[in-house]
Design an enzyme around this catalytic site. Sequence first.
Site, PDB file in Angstrom:
ATOM      1  N   GLY A 185       0.725  -1.265  -0.040  1.00  0.00           N
ATOM      2  CA  GLY A 185      -0.174  -0.024   0.021  1.00  0.00           C
ATOM      3  C   GLY A 185       1.021   1.057  -0.049  1.00  0.00           C
ATOM      4  O   GLY A 185       2.058   1.295   0.447  1.00  0.00           O
ATOM      5  N   ARG A 235       0.254  -5.735  -4.807  1.00  0.00           N
ATOM      6  CA  ARG A 235       0.497  -6.774  -4.002  1.00  0.00           C
ATOM      7  C   ARG A 235       0.429  -7.780  -4.643  1.00  0.00           C
ATOM      8  O   ARG A 235       0.018  -8.192  -5.934  1.00  0.00           O
ATOM      9  CB  ARG A 235      -0.873  -6.673  -3.173  1.00  0.00           C
ATOM     10  CG  ARG A 235      -1.146  -5.250  -2.220  1.00  0.00           C
ATOM     11  CD  ARG A 235      -2.271  -5.695  -1.369  1.00  0.00           C
ATOM     12  NE  ARG A 235      -2.594  -4.034  -0.512  1.00  0.00           N
ATOM     13  CZ  ARG A 235      -1.885  -4.012   0.520  1.00  0.00           C
ATOM     14  NH1 ARG A 235      -0.885  -4.559   1.050  1.00  0.00           N
ATOM     15  NH2 ARG A 235      -2.102  -2.697   1.208  1.00  0.00           N
ATOM     16  N   GLY A 243       4.795  -8.538   4.463  1.00  0.00           N
ATOM     17  CA  GLY A 243       4.477  -9.433   3.331  1.00  0.00           C
ATOM     18  C   GLY A 243       5.631  -9.144   2.026  1.00  0.00           C
ATOM     19  O   GLY A 243       6.326 -10.233   1.638  1.00  0.00           O
ATOM     20  N   ILE A 295       2.590   2.390   7.606  1.00  0.00           N
ATOM     21  CA  ILE A 295       2.022   3.791   7.919  1.00  0.00           C
ATOM     22  C   ILE A 295       1.440   3.534   9.450  1.00  0.00           C
ATOM     23  O   ILE A 295       1.389   4.487  10.284  1.00  0.00           O
ATOM     24  CB  ILE A 295       0.855   4.039   7.220  1.00  0.00           C
ATOM     25  CG1 ILE A 295       0.552   5.650   7.434  1.00  0.00           C
ATOM     26  CG2 ILE A 295      -0.309   3.249   6.999  1.00  0.00           C
ATOM     27  CD1 ILE A 295      -0.324   6.284   6.279  1.00  0.00           C
ATOM     28  N   ASP A 296       0.963   2.228   9.829  1.00  0.00           N
ATOM     29  CA  ASP A 296       0.653   1.871  11.225  1.00  0.00           C
ATOM     30  C   ASP A 296       1.469   2.013  12.151  1.00  0.00           C
ATOM     31  O   ASP A 296       1.036   1.863  13.541  1.00  0.00           O
ATOM     32  CB  ASP A 296      -0.094   0.593  10.961  1.00  0.00           C
ATOM     33  CG  ASP A 296      -0.984   0.416  10.197  1.00  0.00           C
ATOM     34  OD1 ASP A 296      -1.767   1.442   9.606  1.00  0.00           O
ATOM     35  OD2 ASP A 296      -1.548  -0.721   9.791  1.00  0.00           O
ATOM     36  N   GLU A 311      -9.011   0.896  12.201  1.00  0.00           N
ATOM     37  CA  GLU A 311      -9.691   0.061  11.401  1.00  0.00           C
ATOM     38  C   GLU A 311      -9.725  -1.577  11.946  1.00  0.00           C
ATOM     39  O   GLU A 311     -10.797  -2.301  11.565  1.00  0.00           O
ATOM     40  CB  GLU A 311      -8.886  -0.017   9.868  1.00  0.00           C
ATOM     41  CG  GLU A 311      -7.686  -0.407   9.804  1.00  0.00           C
ATOM     42  CD  GLU A 311      -7.011  -0.507   8.387  1.00  0.00           C
ATOM     43  OE1 GLU A 311      -7.875  -0.814   7.481  1.00  0.00           O
ATOM     44  OE2 GLU A 311      -5.806  -0.111   8.405  1.00  0.00           O
ATOM     45  N   TYR A 371      -7.740   7.184   2.449  1.00  0.00           N
ATOM     46  CA  TYR A 371      -6.893   7.153   1.197  1.00  0.00           C
ATOM     47  C   TYR A 371      -6.309   8.602   1.002  1.00  0.00           C
ATOM     48  O   TYR A 371      -5.564   8.735   0.296  1.00  0.00           O
ATOM     49  CB  TYR A 371      -7.688   6.793   0.082  1.00  0.00           C
ATOM     50  CG  TYR A 371      -8.157   5.270  -0.155  1.00  0.00           C
ATOM     51  CD1 TYR A 371      -7.092   4.357  -0.402  1.00  0.00           C
ATOM     52  CD2 TYR A 371      -9.436   4.721   0.282  1.00  0.00           C
ATOM     53  CE1 TYR A 371      -7.454   2.906  -0.090  1.00  0.00           C
ATOM     54  CE2 TYR A 371      -9.422   3.326   0.474  1.00  0.00           C
ATOM     55  CZ  TYR A 371      -8.712   2.556   0.145  1.00  0.00           C
ATOM     56  OH  TYR A 371      -8.812   1.057   0.318  1.00  0.00           O
ATOM     57  N   MET A 372      -7.163   9.564   1.761  1.00  0.00           N
ATOM     58  CA  MET A 372      -6.565  11.057   1.569  1.00  0.00           C
ATOM     59  C   MET A 372      -5.296  10.968   2.428  1.00  0.00           C
ATOM     60  O   MET A 372      -4.388  11.680   1.994  1.00  0.00           O
ATOM     61  CB  MET A 372      -7.595  11.775   2.043  1.00  0.00           C
ATOM     62  CG  MET A 372      -8.688  11.895   1.344  1.00  0.00           C
ATOM     63  SD  MET A 372     -10.230  12.858   2.259  1.00  0.00           S
ATOM     64  CE  MET A 372      -9.155  14.624   2.231  1.00  0.00           C
ATOM     65  N   ARG A 377      -3.091   8.328   3.240  1.00  0.00           N
ATOM     66  CA  ARG A 377      -1.937   7.604   2.285  1.00  0.00           C
ATOM     67  C   ARG A 377      -1.335   8.340   1.255  1.00  0.00           C
ATOM     68  O   ARG A 377      -0.379   7.974   1.044  1.00  0.00           O
ATOM     69  CB  ARG A 377      -2.599   6.236   2.081  1.00  0.00           C
ATOM     70  CG  ARG A 377      -3.019   5.381   3.090  1.00  0.00           C
ATOM     71  CD  ARG A 377      -3.270   4.146   2.516  1.00  0.00           C
ATOM     72  NE  ARG A 377      -3.574   3.900   1.222  1.00  0.00           N
ATOM     73  CZ  ARG A 377      -3.387   2.785   0.339  1.00  0.00           C
ATOM     74  NH1 ARG A 377      -3.230   1.669   1.006  1.00  0.00           N
ATOM     75  NH2 ARG A 377      -3.891   2.607  -0.727  1.00  0.00           N
TER      76      ARG A 377
END
Length: 464
Positions: A152, A215, A242, A270-271, A370, A427-428, A430
């Site tokens: 991602g 991916r 991954g 990002i997490d 999430e 998504y904004m 990211r």
Amino acid sequence: MDSSISSSASLSALKFRCFDPTYAYSATTANHSRLLSNLSPRSFAVNSRGNMETSENSERKIVTGDAGYVLEDVPHLTDYVLDLPTYPNPLQDNPSYSVVKQYFVNLDDTVAQKIVVQKDSPRGTHFRRAGPRQKIYFESDEVYACIVTCGGLCPGLNTVIREIVCGLHHMYGVNKVLGIEGGYRGFYARNTIPLTPKVVNDIHKRGGTILGTSRGGHDTSKIVDSIQDRGINQVYIIGGDGTQRGASLIFEEIRRRGLKVAVAGIPKTIDNDIPVIDKSFGFDTAVEEAQRAINAAHVESESIENGIGVVKLMGRYSGFIAMYATLASRDVDCCLIPESPFYLEGPGGLLEYVEKRLKENGHMVIVIAEGAGQDLLSESMRSKDHQDASGNKLLQDVGLWISQKIKDHFAKRKMMPINLKYIDPTYMIRAVPSNASDNVYSTLLAHSAIHGAMAGYTASIWLC
């Protein structure tokens, strides 16, 4: 430092815990606090196979010493390619480095995994320190590097790409760098992009990745065939868990073939859910950008009677973005994260807390990661586990689900009309360019990977 806390306890034993941002040092915060330290001496490398599923032939390099000292070392090209010549590091003649005393990392320098210890504690686990070495295993003219981005999007990807290209060129005189388009499958099914400092000069001002991403698509044999056929000898792989599992497999095949190819991984999430380190690149930007969504939810909720703003933020297995954004905002009444299980109905449940806050304050803001409440959602929707191409569990939209549960609760009770607004800025967030802090951090990560690869280290993930 654990990246997540198990939430597998039975629902009957769970108690709803709402993270109250007015208590900045609550138990929830304590479970996730990390000590920030000077970035440079804390830069280090970990074996990319350490926490990955690999072949049975994989062996971790463990070095032990006095007083319980343990070094989890990383593989080196000399482990399987014999009689490799070494060369003096060109940085010793670089005017930008010559003014700095002791700019080469000592071969014995390591970084402790645990910062806080007691006087009688064993020295514990250490990692190889990142940084330039006095001797390197590649001449500048022989280096043919490639860069690939997978998984991602994340703020800072273009900065990492830029700094690998510019770092190789300006520090080591490397002029041949190839960009692999579209993730792992780009090695054998897509075009490539020659990368120069001029090409990448302004890309850090853009979001996303100029190389594209995807991916899946990992075919170890085809990828290594492509690396061998093109004459590539340094591979820089930017991606999450991954992706790094794939990097480990690539290294294993390269080692089996006896190729002089260094594989350097730069972790992307990002997490912020990487153990050992304080933060991952893109995290600061994500927290900063999340403020916009929280602020909008707060404005909406306080502008109408019994207003509720629900904001869903990223955080599959850990709630760092949600928690830090909550702490920074101070407008959030309830923060739900994967590490803290909760329930909806009954005394102490979320719905009771929403009623209480509306009666007291007339409006409220809920932030939910999430990955929070997925056990409740799966039970209510009776959904089966599915995975994406990277092997990640596909999550149900907990934000929409919990918003509907709140609406249904108040409609059923007919106790008060509510006005709920749901915002999902995933998504904004990211897609934005990285901020100043993440730009600096991405540069450190890129340079650490370069120094490691030039020094002959491989199958390693470079961290700061």
